[in-house]
Write an enzyme that holds these catalytic residues in place. Structure first.
Site, PDB file in Angstrom:
ATOM      1  N   HIS A 278       0.878  -1.189   0.000  1.00 38.38           N
ATOM      2  CA  HIS A 278       0.000   0.000   0.000  1.00 38.38           C
ATOM      3  C   HIS A 278       0.909   1.230   0.000  1.00 38.38           C
ATOM      4  O   HIS A 278       1.994   1.192   0.575  1.00 38.38           O
ATOM      5  CB  HIS A 278      -0.835  -0.044   1.286  1.00 38.38           C
ATOM      6  CG  HIS A 278      -1.915   0.990   1.369  1.00 38.38           C
ATOM      7  ND1 HIS A 278      -1.667   2.298   1.678  1.00 38.38           N
ATOM      8  CD2 HIS A 278      -3.260   0.905   1.197  1.00 38.38           C
ATOM      9  CE1 HIS A 278      -2.814   2.967   1.705  1.00 38.38           C
ATOM     10  NE2 HIS A 278      -3.792   2.141   1.410  1.00 38.38           N
TER      11      HIS A 278
ATOM     12  N   ASP B  13       3.191  -4.083   8.075  1.00 43.43           N
ATOM     13  CA  ASP B  13       1.935  -3.360   7.916  1.00 43.43           C
ATOM     14  C   ASP B  13       0.811  -4.368   8.161  1.00 43.43           C
ATOM     15  O   ASP B  13       0.554  -5.240   7.327  1.00 43.43           O
ATOM     16  CB  ASP B  13       1.879  -2.778   6.495  1.00 43.43           C
ATOM     17  CG  ASP B  13       0.533  -2.147   6.171  1.00 43.43           C
ATOM     18  OD1 ASP B  13      -0.400  -2.296   6.977  1.00 43.43           O
ATOM     19  OD2 ASP B  13       0.432  -1.518   5.105  1.00 43.43           O
TER      20      ASP B  13
ATOM     21  N   GLN C 269      -4.348  -4.981   7.117  1.00 48.43           N
ATOM     22  CA  GLN C 269      -5.325  -5.951   6.609  1.00 48.43           C
ATOM     23  C   GLN C 269      -5.209  -7.309   7.301  1.00 48.43           C
ATOM     24  O   GLN C 269      -5.919  -8.241   6.918  1.00 48.43           O
ATOM     25  CB  GLN C 269      -5.138  -6.151   5.095  1.00 48.43           C
ATOM     26  CG  GLN C 269      -5.364  -4.907   4.271  1.00 48.43           C
ATOM     27  CD  GLN C 269      -6.815  -4.428   4.293  1.00 48.43           C
ATOM     28  OE1 GLN C 269      -7.723  -5.139   4.702  1.00 48.43           O
ATOM     29  NE2 GLN C 269      -7.021  -3.202   3.863  1.00 48.43           N
TER      30      GLN C 269
ATOM     31  N   LYS D 233     -10.648  -0.405  10.467  1.00 49.71           N
ATOM     32  CA  LYS D 233     -10.788  -1.595   9.624  1.00 49.71           C
ATOM     33  C   LYS D 233     -11.172  -2.814  10.463  1.00 49.71           C
ATOM     34  O   LYS D 233     -11.280  -3.916   9.940  1.00 49.71           O
ATOM     35  CB  LYS D 233      -9.474  -1.874   8.883  1.00 49.71           C
ATOM     36  CG  LYS D 233      -9.114  -0.811   7.839  1.00 49.71           C
ATOM     37  CD  LYS D 233      -7.889  -1.232   7.063  1.00 49.71           C
ATOM     38  CE  LYS D 233      -7.222  -0.097   6.314  1.00 49.71           C
ATOM     39  NZ  LYS D 233      -7.973   0.363   5.154  1.00 49.71           N
TER      40      LYS D 233
ATOM     41  N   CYS E   9      -4.714   2.323  -3.757  1.00 53.07           N
ATOM     42  CA  CYS E   9      -3.489   2.882  -3.150  1.00 53.07           C
ATOM     43  C   CYS E   9      -2.337   1.889  -3.267  1.00 53.07           C
ATOM     44  O   CYS E   9      -1.529   1.759  -2.336  1.00 53.07           O
ATOM     45  CB  CYS E   9      -3.698   3.270  -1.691  1.00 53.07           C
ATOM     46  SG  CYS E   9      -4.941   4.516  -1.473  1.00 53.07           S
TER      47      CYS E   9
END
Ligand SMILES: Cc1ncc(COP(=O)(O)O)c(C=O)c1O
Length: 411
Positions: free
Chosen positions: A127, A205, A208, A231, A369
């Site tokens: 991302h 990261d 997700q 999220k 993104c």
């Protein structure tokens, strides 16, 4: 046998007021949780209750309300520590979201660590939030960012990665655990271990992954991990950075202001210990009450069951979508989270998004993104459906029917 009975799914759906909305004359089918999940009533209620009864700034007042607000705020830190399996609560920094967490690390640790000629390795599917901050800081330091190439199926090329680690002066590896663009679940434990063996620092990261699977920072062995509350059924404006304490301790402050200081005078200023050193100014203090409620929701349903249900939805969606002629799914990695990204022959993704919206179906369209990822697979964007525990097979059927209809109309 499904992970949840039909009644259980109906009960879960009933807890999300927004799911009863009618959009463009049709019941809403919300298939965009990778961008932002929806919130259950208990999260909305917890924030409203906080506003009605407790609203006050944290860490500042000796008065009752401020103390209560501080208890909620710092109590959440303990919970996030437990959620991630961090070894101490001071390893959890409150930020606005994944983007801010990564910027924090880039502007403090990155700047400290990178010198002329050095390299940051980032995955090709990253991302922009886990790419651009590194590019900006690397440019300032005379360093550069190189990619870990992705293979055709959406996995990363592990052999190429190890070669890059061995041949370049790599200082930091910045890697997503799950791709928001394709859904690939990357073998982050292996990626981190390979970096660690060579003394290279790692940032994961988790935007997700943390909402969809059990993530344990000590098992992963990473130095940093970032994720966002919005999220994972929680409020916006609140995210988290995990950092190994020795590293946080060695990092300079990032933003200056109130609350991050020890003593201030015109002759000089000293700073708080981590994590407060990195938390300048009034935080988003009504969000922790909502985040606590979101964690209650996640714990009550169980993250493993959520992951299993989302996998079920992914399999169903992929099977059904594959039946459509002229539709190509991007990403066929063996391990995928609940994200399916596809393109339609002769139909622009943007038109597809508008068409599906007319049918009450909310999907994401565009580059997500992740422009380098789009470039890698030779597209400008995709149509992306992403799932949460509240989604149903019926909504996927509506997506499939919508795609078939739009092909007839738009082609
Ligand atoms: C993999 C990944 N990283 C980072 C982000 C940025 O998260 P936020 O916008 O909450 O800062 C996202 C959001 O879509 C994401 O999917």
């Amino acid at each position: 046998m499904s992970v949840f009975s039909t009644e259980e799914i109906a009960a879960i759906r009933g807890r999300f007021p927004i799911l009863s909305r009618i959009v463009n004359g049709k019941p809403l089918a919300y298939l965009d949780s990778a961008a932002s999940s929806q919130v259950p009533e208990q999260v909305i209620e917890a924030v409203a209750r906080f506003q009605r009864t407790t609203r006050a700034n944290v860490h500042r007042g000796v008065h009752r309300l401020s103390q209560e607000a501080t208890e909620v705020h710092e109590g959440l830190r303990d919970r996030i520590q437990r959620l991630l399996g961090a070894s101490r609560r001071e390893e959890i920094v409150f930020v606005r979201g994944t983007t801010e967490a990564i910027n924090l690390v880039a502007w403090t640790f990155g700047r400290q660590k990178l010198n002329a000629g050095d390299v940051v390795l980032a995955g090709e599917l990253e991302h922009h939030a886990n790419l651009v901050p590194w590019q900006i800081v690397a440019a300032e330091r005379g360093a550069r960012v190189e990619k870990i190439p992705a293979l055709d199926d959406g996995t990363l090329d592990f052999d190429a990665y190890e070669k890059l680690l061995d041949s370049l002066p790599v200082r930091i590896v910045a890697i997503q655990q799950v791709s928001n663009a394709l859904g690939t679940i990357h073998p982050v434990e292996r990626i981190v271990a390979a970096a660690k063996r060579r003394g290279v620092a790692t940032l994961v990261d988790g935007a997700q992954s943390v909402p969809h699977m059990r993530v344990d920072v000590q098992a992963l062995g990473c130095d940093f991990l970032a994720f966002s509350g919005h999220k994972m059924y929680g409020p916006t404006g609140l995210g988290f950075l995990y950092g190994r304490y020795e590293l946080l301790e060695s990092m300079p402050p990032w933003q200056g202001g109130g609350d991050m200081i020890d003593k201030v005078s015109f002759s000089g200023t000293t700073f708080h210990e981590p994590p407060w050193r990195f938390e300048a100014g009034t935080p988003h203090y009504e969000a922790p009450s909502g985040m606590n409620a979101a964690l209650d929701f996640l714990e009550e349903i169980g993250i493993e069951r959520i992951a299993a249900r989302e996998h079920e939805l992914l399999e169903y969606a992929q099977t059904r979508l594959r039946e459509i002629e002229g539709l190509r799914i991007l990403g066929s990695a063996p391990h995928k989270a609940g994200v399916v990204s596809f393109v339609l022959e002769g139909v622009h993704h943007y038109d597809a998004g508008m068409f599906l919206d007319q049918m009450g179906i909310a999907v994401r369209t565009g580059h997500h993104c992740a422009q380098p990822a789009m470039e890698r697979y030779g597209v400008t964007g995709t149509i992306r459906a992403s799932f949460a525990v509240f989604n149903t097979e019926d909504e996927i059927d509506r997506l499939v029917a919508g795609v078939v209809r739009l092909q007839k109309v738009l082609r």
